[in-house]
Design a protein around this motif. Structure first.
Motif, PDB file in Angstrom:
ATOM      1  N   LYS A   1       0.857 -18.202  -5.638  1.00  0.00           N
ATOM      2  CA  LYS A   1      -0.423 -18.872  -5.870  1.00  0.00           C
ATOM      3  C   LYS A   1      -0.329 -19.743  -7.121  1.00  0.00           C
ATOM      4  CE  LYS A   1      -3.660 -15.647  -3.684  1.00  0.00           C
ATOM      5  NZ  LYS A   1      -4.810 -14.744  -3.898  1.00  0.00           N
TER       6      LYS A   1
ATOM      7  N   CYS B   1      -4.123 -11.517   1.380  1.00  0.00           N
ATOM      8  CA  CYS B   1      -4.000 -11.511  -0.084  1.00  0.00           C
ATOM      9  C   CYS B   1      -5.253 -12.088  -0.753  1.00  0.00           C
ATOM     10  CB  CYS B   1      -2.757 -12.284  -0.505  1.00  0.00           C
ATOM     11  SG  CYS B   1      -2.240 -11.961  -2.203  1.00  0.00           S
ATOM     12  N   ASN B   2      -6.404 -11.541  -0.397  1.00  0.00           N
ATOM     13  CA  ASN B   2      -7.704 -11.910  -0.975  1.00  0.00           C
ATOM     14  C   ASN B   2      -8.184 -13.304  -0.598  1.00  0.00           C
ATOM     15  OD1 ASN B   2      -7.784  -9.426  -2.432  1.00  0.00           O
ATOM     16  ND2 ASN B   2      -6.543 -10.336  -4.054  1.00  0.00           N
TER      17      ASN B   2
ATOM     18  N   CYS C   1      -1.722  -9.278  -6.173  1.00  0.00           N
ATOM     19  CA  CYS C   1      -1.456  -9.890  -4.867  1.00  0.00           C
ATOM     20  C   CYS C   1      -1.501 -11.401  -5.066  1.00  0.00           C
ATOM     21  CB  CYS C   1      -2.516  -9.447  -3.852  1.00  0.00           C
ATOM     22  SG  CYS C   1      -2.186  -9.980  -2.170  1.00  0.00           S
ATOM     23  N   ASP C   2      -0.321 -12.016  -5.231  1.00  0.00           N
ATOM     24  CA  ASP C   2      -0.276 -13.374  -5.749  1.00  0.00           C
ATOM     25  C   ASP C   2       0.337 -14.402  -4.802  1.00  0.00           C
ATOM     26  OD1 ASP C   2       2.283 -12.446  -5.802  1.00  0.00           O
ATOM     27  OD2 ASP C   2       2.668 -12.887  -7.907  1.00  0.00           O
ATOM     28  N   HIS C   3       0.486 -14.089  -3.513  1.00  0.00           N
ATOM     29  CA  HIS C   3       1.066 -15.076  -2.604  1.00  0.00           C
ATOM     30  C   HIS C   3      -0.025 -15.704  -1.741  1.00  0.00           C
ATOM     31  CE1 HIS C   3       1.050 -11.454   0.032  1.00  0.00           C
ATOM     32  NE2 HIS C   3       0.773 -12.336   0.971  1.00  0.00           N
TER      33      HIS C   3
ATOM     34  N   THR D   1       5.206 -18.151   2.964  1.00  0.00           N
ATOM     35  CA  THR D   1       4.260 -18.013   1.850  1.00  0.00           C
ATOM     36  C   THR D   1       4.876 -18.566   0.561  1.00  0.00           C
ATOM     37  OG1 THR D   1       5.043 -15.773   1.310  1.00  0.00           O
ATOM     38  CG2 THR D   1       3.208 -15.967   2.879  1.00  0.00           C
TER      39      THR D   1
ATOM     40  N   PRO E   1      -0.444  -7.244   7.164  1.00  0.00           N
ATOM     41  CA  PRO E   1       0.101  -7.336   5.803  1.00  0.00           C
ATOM     42  C   PRO E   1       1.447  -6.649   5.628  1.00  0.00           C
ATOM     43  CG  PRO E   1      -1.695  -5.756   5.891  1.00  0.00           C
ATOM     44  CD  PRO E   1      -1.672  -6.434   7.229  1.00  0.00           C
TER      45      PRO E   1
ATOM     46  N   ASP F   1      -5.982  -6.884   5.209  1.00  0.00           N
ATOM     47  CA  ASP F   1      -4.939  -7.517   4.417  1.00  0.00           C
ATOM     48  C   ASP F   1      -4.396  -6.497   3.424  1.00  0.00           C
ATOM     49  OD1 ASP F   1      -6.777  -7.341   2.343  1.00  0.00           O
ATOM     50  OD2 ASP F   1      -6.632  -9.449   1.764  1.00  0.00           O
ATOM     51  N   GLU F   2      -3.717  -6.965   2.392  1.00  0.00           N
ATOM     52  CA  GLU F   2      -3.110  -6.059   1.412  1.00  0.00           C
ATOM     53  C   GLU F   2      -4.151  -5.197   0.699  1.00  0.00           C
ATOM     54  OE1 GLU F   2      -0.311  -9.429   2.106  1.00  0.00           O
ATOM     55  OE2 GLU F   2      -2.482  -9.216   1.832  1.00  0.00           O
ATOM     56  N   GLN F   3      -5.416  -5.606   0.720  1.00  0.00           N
ATOM     57  CA  GLN F   3      -6.481  -4.891   0.012  1.00  0.00           C
ATOM     58  C   GLN F   3      -7.288  -3.961   0.905  1.00  0.00           C
ATOM     59  OE1 GLN F   3      -6.092  -5.368  -3.091  1.00  0.00           O
ATOM     60  NE2 GLN F   3      -4.760  -7.133  -2.837  1.00  0.00           N
TER      61      GLN F   3
ATOM     62  N   LYS G   1       3.761  -9.307   7.403  1.00  0.00           N
ATOM     63  CA  LYS G   1       3.474 -10.691   6.988  1.00  0.00           C
ATOM     64  C   LYS G   1       3.525 -11.638   8.187  1.00  0.00           C
ATOM     65  CE  LYS G   1       3.216  -9.718   2.517  1.00  0.00           C
ATOM     66  NZ  LYS G   1       3.298  -8.260   2.595  1.00  0.00           N
TER      67      LYS G   1
END
Length: 356
Positions: A356, A282-283, A100-102, A353, A333, A233-235, A336
């Motif tokens: 990261k 995204c964390n 999850c990199d955004h 977005t 999520p 979120d995504e998690q 978005k």
């Protein structure tokens, strides 16, 4: 050190043996050798001094040995601690899906979907389901959910007539509730830190948990009714709150939504003073601040649980085109987007977005 200790011990034994022989000689001669009293006394005192010096040497060498042992143990503890921290980071990356990199770059636009008029409340869609249902939870204390078939039905003027009413066995407190995979997760009114998991379709409580440390002070100073803010979120499921022990700084906790067990907790550097809301994406925690009298809301504190971003270099992000305050802001999520409740209006914010 060992050889020196052994030599000192042997010296003492020799001194003791010498002292015994000397004492016997002294006793045999004392009767008729008064003239030698002074000399004998001097010899005895000298011998005692040598014995005391040898004993001090043994004590010193022993203390040096103990000190070296403590240093070796301390170094082992540091190595073990560093190893455990590295293992903990590995586990967190596996648990939180590091792919999850955004991250949020800007809030592009807003759309006021409806204005129900209630100052406090929450509205949301279930990001864990394929359906298009909209849920309205009005007020900071209530026990009735309104469920709408879709957003078109929700926007109609007589929306309450077309809603399915779901009554909860216990009312909620604040506006920090969330709906995920068919379940409502909410802070139970009248409890310090009890979170309830409620099956919306079956209308039954499935599970509950106590969130350690939460419930004593508001999660956000400008939203005092919300002591525990739940987020998706995504998690999955998160809890956001503040604790007196952290100086009012916000604490985030990852919760397993199936087992209702705490997976990990982070103390953040974001303070709850002048905060009105927050959300996870995204964390990353994004905290929204405002002025006590209302104004332009802005994100000016960000916390990344995986330390993948230098959050101090992130610029302040302003919410566009409106003055006022927010009762709640939740991230979806799947779409978005942000679902927000501001001054009685139900708002959708579209996000921009970047990597990261």
């Amino acid at each position: 050190l060992k050889k020196r200790l052994e030599k000192c011990n042997q010296d003492i034994l020799d001194y003791v043996e010498e002292f015994r022989d000397f004492s016997k000689m002294v006793l045999s001669r004392l009767a008729g050798l008064n003239s030698y009293k002074a000399e004998v006394k001097s010899e005895v005192e000298n011998l005692l001094t040598r014995i005391e010096r040898a004993q001090r040497d043994i004590d010193y060498f022993g203390s040096v040995t103990d000190s070296n042992t403590c240093i070796e143990v301390h170094e082992d503890l540091v190595k073990q601690q560093l190893f455990e921290e590295a293992e903990e980071k590995k586990k967190l990356k596996l648990m939180l899906n590091a792919s999850c990199d955004h991250m949020l770059a800007a809030i592009k636009s807003l759309k006021i979907v409806k204005k129900t008029g209630d100052k406090h409340g929450s509205w949301t869609k279930d990001p864990g389901k394929k359906h298009t249902k909209i849920y309205l939870l009005s007020g900071s204390v209530n026990n009735v959910i309104l469920e709408f078939a879709n957003i078109m039905t929700f926007t109609e003027s007589n929306h309450a007539l077309k809603a399915r009413r779901v009554t909860l066995p216990f009312p909620w407190k604040g506006t920090g509730h969330i709906i995920y995979q068919g379940f409502l997760f909410y802070h139970r009114y009248g409890s310090l830190n009890e979170i309830i998991k409620f099956n919306i379709q079956k209308r039954t409580i499935t599970d509950q948990m106590l969130l350690p440390g939460a419930g004593r002070i508001p999660a956000y100073q400008l939203s005092p009714s919300t002591k525990i803010d739940l987020a998706i979120d995504e998690q999955g499921l998160w809890a956001i709150h503040a604790e007196p022990e952290t100086g009012g700084n916000i604490v985030i906790t990852k919760i397993n939504h199936i087992t209702m067990a705490v997976e990990h907790t982070w103390d953040t550097s974001c303070n709850s003073k002048d905060a009105e809301a927050a959300f996870m994406a995204c964390n990353m925690l994004y905290v929204v601040y405002n002025f006590p009298s209302g104004g332009t809301s802005r994100i000016q504190c960000v916390y990344d649980v995986l330390d993948a971003v230098n959050t101090y270099e992130i610029p302040v992000l302003h919410f566009p085109k409106r003055q006022g305050s927010h009762s709640t802001i939740h991230y979806n999520p799947k779409e978005k987007q942000l679902f927000a409740w501001g001054d009685g209006s139900q708002i959708i914010y579209k996000l921009h977005t970047k990597q990261k």
